[in-house]
Write a protein that holds these residues in place. Structure first.
Motif, mmCIF file in Angstrom:
data_model
loop_
_atom_site.group_PDB
_atom_site.id
_atom_site.type_symbol
_atom_site.label_atom_id
_atom_site.label_comp_id
_atom_site.label_asym_id
_atom_site.label_seq_id
_atom_site.Cartn_x
_atom_site.Cartn_y
_atom_site.Cartn_z
ATOM 1 N N CYS A 125 -7.892 -0.687 1.398
ATOM 2 C CA CYS A 125 -6.804 -1.262 2.191
ATOM 3 C C CYS A 125 -7.337 -1.649 3.568
ATOM 4 O O CYS A 125 -8.088 -0.891 4.205
ATOM 5 C CB CYS A 125 -5.661 -0.258 2.321
ATOM 6 S SG CYS A 125 -4.293 -0.870 3.332
ATOM 7 N N CYS A 163 0.849 -1.192 0.000
ATOM 8 C CA CYS A 163 0.000 0.000 0.000
ATOM 9 C C CYS A 163 0.889 1.248 0.000
ATOM 10 O O CYS A 163 1.867 1.323 0.750
ATOM 11 C CB CYS A 163 -0.887 -0.008 1.249
ATOM 12 S SG CYS A 163 -1.922 1.464 1.384
ATOM 13 N N TRP A 192 -5.863 -1.762 6.298
ATOM 14 C CA TRP A 192 -5.211 -1.173 7.475
ATOM 15 C C TRP A 192 -5.771 0.185 7.836
ATOM 16 O O TRP A 192 -6.163 0.414 8.983
ATOM 17 C CB TRP A 192 -3.698 -1.087 7.235
ATOM 18 C CG TRP A 192 -3.138 -2.460 6.975
ATOM 19 C CD1 TRP A 192 -2.963 -3.034 5.755
ATOM 20 C CD2 TRP A 192 -2.785 -3.444 7.947
ATOM 21 N NE1 TRP A 192 -2.503 -4.319 5.898
ATOM 22 C CE2 TRP A 192 -2.374 -4.598 7.243
ATOM 23 C CE3 TRP A 192 -2.765 -3.468 9.338
ATOM 24 C CZ2 TRP A 192 -1.947 -5.754 7.882
ATOM 25 C CZ3 TRP A 192 -2.335 -4.615 9.980
ATOM 26 C CH2 TRP A 192 -1.928 -5.747 9.251
ATOM 27 N N HIS A 193 -5.801 1.106 6.905
ATOM 28 C CA HIS A 193 -6.276 2.453 7.263
ATOM 29 C C HIS A 193 -7.293 2.987 6.269
ATOM 30 O O HIS A 193 -7.475 4.208 6.138
ATOM 31 C CB HIS A 193 -5.095 3.437 7.355
ATOM 32 C CG HIS A 193 -3.967 2.933 8.179
ATOM 33 N ND1 HIS A 193 -2.825 2.395 7.629
ATOM 34 C CD2 HIS A 193 -3.828 2.829 9.528
ATOM 35 C CE1 HIS A 193 -2.007 2.007 8.591
ATOM 36 N NE2 HIS A 193 -2.598 2.251 9.753
ATOM 37 N N ASN A 194 -7.876 2.054 5.505
ATOM 38 C CA ASN A 194 -9.030 2.392 4.664
ATOM 39 C C ASN A 194 -8.745 3.281 3.458
ATOM 40 O O ASN A 194 -9.663 3.929 2.947
ATOM 41 C CB ASN A 194 -10.157 3.035 5.494
ATOM 42 C CG ASN A 194 -11.093 1.987 6.034
ATOM 43 O OD1 ASN A 194 -10.822 0.785 5.930
ATOM 44 N ND2 ASN A 194 -12.214 2.414 6.587
ATOM 45 N N TRP A 195 -7.519 3.375 3.027
ATOM 46 C CA TRP A 195 -7.302 4.065 1.751
ATOM 47 C C TRP A 195 -8.026 3.276 0.663
ATOM 48 O O TRP A 195 -8.079 2.031 0.722
ATOM 49 C CB TRP A 195 -5.809 4.161 1.416
ATOM 50 C CG TRP A 195 -5.100 5.279 2.140
ATOM 51 C CD1 TRP A 195 -5.450 5.827 3.341
ATOM 52 C CD2 TRP A 195 -3.924 5.942 1.700
ATOM 53 N NE1 TRP A 195 -4.554 6.809 3.680
ATOM 54 C CE2 TRP A 195 -3.602 6.910 2.702
ATOM 55 C CE3 TRP A 195 -3.098 5.848 0.586
ATOM 56 C CZ2 TRP A 195 -2.499 7.743 2.601
ATOM 57 C CZ3 TRP A 195 -1.998 6.675 0.486
ATOM 58 C CH2 TRP A 195 -1.710 7.625 1.481
ATOM 59 N N HIS A 205 0.433 3.922 1.307
ATOM 60 C CA HIS A 205 0.378 4.662 2.563
ATOM 61 C C HIS A 205 1.504 4.231 3.502
ATOM 62 O O HIS A 205 2.438 4.979 3.742
ATOM 63 C CB HIS A 205 -0.984 4.465 3.231
ATOM 64 C CG HIS A 205 -1.101 5.167 4.551
ATOM 65 N ND1 HIS A 205 -1.737 4.616 5.628
ATOM 66 C CD2 HIS A 205 -0.628 6.380 4.959
ATOM 67 C CE1 HIS A 205 -1.676 5.453 6.645
ATOM 68 N NE2 HIS A 205 -1.007 6.535 6.256
ATOM 69 N N GLN A 206 1.440 2.993 3.959
ATOM 70 C CA GLN A 206 2.484 2.542 4.887
ATOM 71 C C GLN A 206 3.046 1.178 4.514
ATOM 72 O O GLN A 206 3.710 0.538 5.329
ATOM 73 C CB GLN A 206 1.960 2.525 6.325
ATOM 74 C CG GLN A 206 1.763 3.931 6.882
ATOM 75 C CD GLN A 206 1.390 3.948 8.355
ATOM 76 O OE1 GLN A 206 1.191 2.913 8.993
ATOM 77 N NE2 GLN A 206 1.262 5.142 8.896
ATOM 78 N N GLY A 207 2.736 0.735 3.331
ATOM 79 C CA GLY A 207 3.394 -0.471 2.829
ATOM 80 C C GLY A 207 2.754 -1.782 3.242
ATOM 81 O O GLY A 207 3.293 -2.851 2.930
ATOM 82 N N TYR A 208 1.626 -1.736 3.935
ATOM 83 C CA TYR A 208 0.992 -3.007 4.315
ATOM 84 C C TYR A 208 0.410 -3.692 3.083
ATOM 85 O O TYR A 208 0.177 -3.060 2.044
ATOM 86 C CB TYR A 208 -0.092 -2.779 5.371
ATOM 87 C CG TYR A 208 0.475 -2.389 6.713
ATOM 88 C CD1 TYR A 208 1.241 -3.298 7.445
ATOM 89 C CD2 TYR A 208 0.250 -1.134 7.240
ATOM 90 C CE1 TYR A 208 1.766 -2.945 8.688
ATOM 91 C CE2 TYR A 208 0.776 -0.770 8.472
ATOM 92 C CZ TYR A 208 1.534 -1.683 9.192
ATOM 93 O OH TYR A 208 2.060 -1.331 10.414
HETATM 94 S S1 FES Z 1 -1.320 0.906 4.870
HETATM 95 FE FE1 FES Z 1 -2.959 0.962 3.489
HETATM 96 S S2 FES Z 1 -4.176 2.546 4.209
HETATM 97 FE FE2 FES Z 1 -2.540 2.484 5.578
#
Ligand code: FES
Length: 620
Positions: A63, A44, A65-68, A46-49
């Motif tokens: 995503c 992702c 993890w944080h809903n992007w 955002h933070q790579g998850y």
């Molecule tokens: S890692 Fe995907 S939205 Fe944060």
């Protein structure tokens, strides 16, 4: 060129399901919907998850993890801050094939620059970092990344040149102190300061260029007119003329002389004008002269609007003494330019603060006495010492060396407690500029050894003398034995350690240890410089203004240390900067502003501030 690879069998992915696929360094997520298979980066933005754990609905990937949210067909980000890369997919014979070929750098680069600019506008430091690293990964020189930052910041700088542009300049130079893998770190630091300073500001209105020959008869007359327009605060006319001179391709050296003449006409903006001229020309040397219009024209409002300190009471006593000494700067600059070696050896004249002619180092003046006049003397002593040193024929570079050492001592003596005291409005930044200013002046003299620049040296001598007001006052045997001696200035070798310990001392805010580590250091100078610069680039200060000055001071300290050569004196600017970097510093000024406002509204000055304000006028 395409590079199709088999990623999975269609049957391996259930409808509505997903799986991951690795190809070389790529991690790719595959999603199967009712009618198609999609592929995108598994990391992702955002933070790579892992995006493969995300949820797909109506062609939109969320995503976990944080809903992007991303459009799976295009990778466009629908919620969040950054698009995700998608890959072309082909299904044939029950197999899923993906084109993993990377688009050419020329295709990606403009998109990444656009993304970088958007990230700065969003003040999204994480995305700034990712885009800068992506640009670096496709072979983009870091100078081009900084150039993008300049293109963002320069038009928005509402009062002209400011710390955002200065920080971009210094951070680009700093990148050379880092190993390849971390070389972008200071660049990203610079971009983040620029974004914080300029975010969402509209572009400053600029006057159109005027034809210099049509307006003034010749380019030479136009160049001579430029400082006059600045002096008369005719901002639009001066900027229009400068832009016209740039458009007419007037040689950079001629422009530099005209701008330096304007910048040294007064002690402008606490020395910032000369500092910014230095940075502007250094910046253009790195990002290319084609940016001259964008980079140089903001110098005009900065100079026109800058406070003229020489007209304030601070400098009155010094300037009176200087006028009484009356050296002819034009003649002195001419002599300095003409001679290759110092002249005037012999014994110092009685009562001569500079020890005129004694020159223990072959410089034609007593360098130690000159420095003492600046660090411990009165305004009159400093003025007389400079006049004597110049008239003794000391090479201007040697006088600049001595002034730089006095400035470094000023930083070593600064009263750290004063910076943290809300009851006064003076602090570290009132003193660090002595070092950055003299470094700018050294550059100016090397580029343009003229009477105009020599005038800047007069201002430097005053500056170092005047900032003695901020020395520590607790020294039992007077100021000369104050902070510098206690910090280990005169006791080299008190603390031997490697350069990495310096970064640690700075990070834990231990100024005494930081100074002792520098003065006690005996390893390769380059490692010490690198340690100081890295500490500056990694500094955790929150206020952009503080980050900018940490970087600016470290950069000037390294420059001054190198200029001072190989001897022990060359450690002094580094130790001075280390003390500043390692000190706890005030970064928010709300309480002080409230106290200032109360004082202003009552019309009663606070004693400490007023004592310092009046020092130049009353003498000290
Ligand atoms: S890692 Fe995907 S939205 Fe944060």
């Amino acid at each position: 060129m395409s590079e199709w690879v088999r990623a999975a069998a269609v049957a391996d992915i259930r409808v509505g399901g997903a799986r991951s696929f690795a190809w070389r360094d790529k991690r790719i997520a595959l999603f199967r919907t009712d009618g198609a298979v999609f592929a995108c980066d598994n990391r992702c933005p955002h933070q790579g998850y892992a995006l493969v754990r995300g949820d797909v609905r109506d062609g939109q990937l969320t995503c976990a993890w944080h809903n992007w949210k991303f459009d799976l067909r295009t990778g466009t980000c629908r919620h969040g801050g950054e698009n995700v890369r998608t890959y072309p997919v082909r299904v044939a014979g029950g197999q899923v094939y993906i084109d993993v070929a990377d688009p050419p750098a020329e295709v990606i680069r403009p998109e990444l620059f656009a993304s970088l600019a958007a990230a700065m506008e969003d003040l999204d430091v994480g995305r700034v970092a990712r885009d800068a690293l992506r640009l670096q990964r496709i072979g983009t020189p870091l100078a081009e990344v900084i150039r993008e930052g300049v293109r963002y910041a320069a038009p928005r700088a509402e009062d002209g040149w400011d710390h955002s542009l200065a920080t971009l300049t210094d951070c680009l130079a700093m990148s050379g102190f880092f190993a390849e893998s971390l070389r972008a770190l200071p660049v990203i630091q610079g971009l983040s300061v620029a974004a914080q300073d300029q975010v969402r500001r509209p572009a400053r209105r600029r006057p159109d260029p005027v034809d210099p020959v049509a307006a003034f008869g010749s380019a030479g007359e136009a160049l001579r007119a430029f400082p006059v327009l600045v002096e008369e605060e005719r901002q639009d006319e001066a900027e229009a003329l400068l832009r016209g001179l740039i458009a007419e391709r007037v040689p950079p050296a001629s422009l530099r002389h005209a701008i330096l003449t304007a910048a040294t006409d007064h002690f402008l903006a606490y020395g910032h004008s000369v500092i910014f001229v230095q940075k502007a020309f250094e910046l253009l040397g790195r990002i290319g002269w084609q940016e001259a219009d964008a980079v140089l024209s903001p110098l005009v409002p900065q100079m026109v609007l800058g406070t003229r300190y020489d007209r304030l009471p601070y400098m009155r006593r010094f300037l009176r003494a200087w006028q009484e000494a009356g050296p002819d700067l034009t003649a002195l600059a001419g002599q300095a330019g003409a001679r290759g070696a110092p002249r005037g050896r012999g014994r110092a004249r009685r009562g001569d603060p500079a020890g005129r002619g004694s020159g223990p180092g072959g410089t034609g003046f007593d360098e130690a006495r000159y420095r003492r006049a600046l660090t411990d003397g009165s305004p009159a002593d400093a003025a007389a010492a400079l006049a004597a040193a110049l008239e003794a024929g000391g090479p201007v570079t040697a006088i600049i060396d001595a002034t730089a050492r006095a400035a470094a001592e000023r930083l070593a003596r600064f009263d750290i407690d004063m910076d943290l005291d809300d009851s006064n409005d003076f602090g570290w930044l009132d003193v660090t500029h002595t070092l950055t200013y003299i470094d700018a002046l050294r550059w100016a003299w090397s580029a343009d050894p003229s009477p105009q620049v020599l005038r800047g040296l007069v201002h430097a001598a005053w500056f170092v003398q005047w900032t003695g007001q901020f020395d520590e006052r607790r020294a039992p045997a007077g100021r000369a034995a104050g902070g510098a001696a206690r910090a280990g200035w005169s006791r080299p070798g008190t603390r031997r350690a490697g350069a990495p310990e310096l970064r640690e001392a700075i990070a834990r805010r231990d100024p005494e240890a930081a100074v002792a580590l520098v003065t006690g250091y005996s390893g390769p100078r380059a490692e010490l410089e690198r340690s100081l610069v890295q500490a500056a680039a990694e500094d955790h200060s929150a206020a952009p203004i503080m980050v900018a000055h940490v970087i600016k001071t470290a950069h000037a300290a390294v420059s001054e240390s190198r200029a001072l050569g190989e001897g022990p004196a060359s450690a002094e600017p580094l130790a001075a900067a280390a003390r500043f970097l390692a000190s706890p510093k005030r970064e928010r000024f709300v309480v002080q502003s409230v106290l200032d406002a109360m004082t202003t509204l009552r019309g009663v000055p606070r004693p400490e501030s007023e004592r310092i304000r009046n020092a130049g006028a009353a003498g000290s």
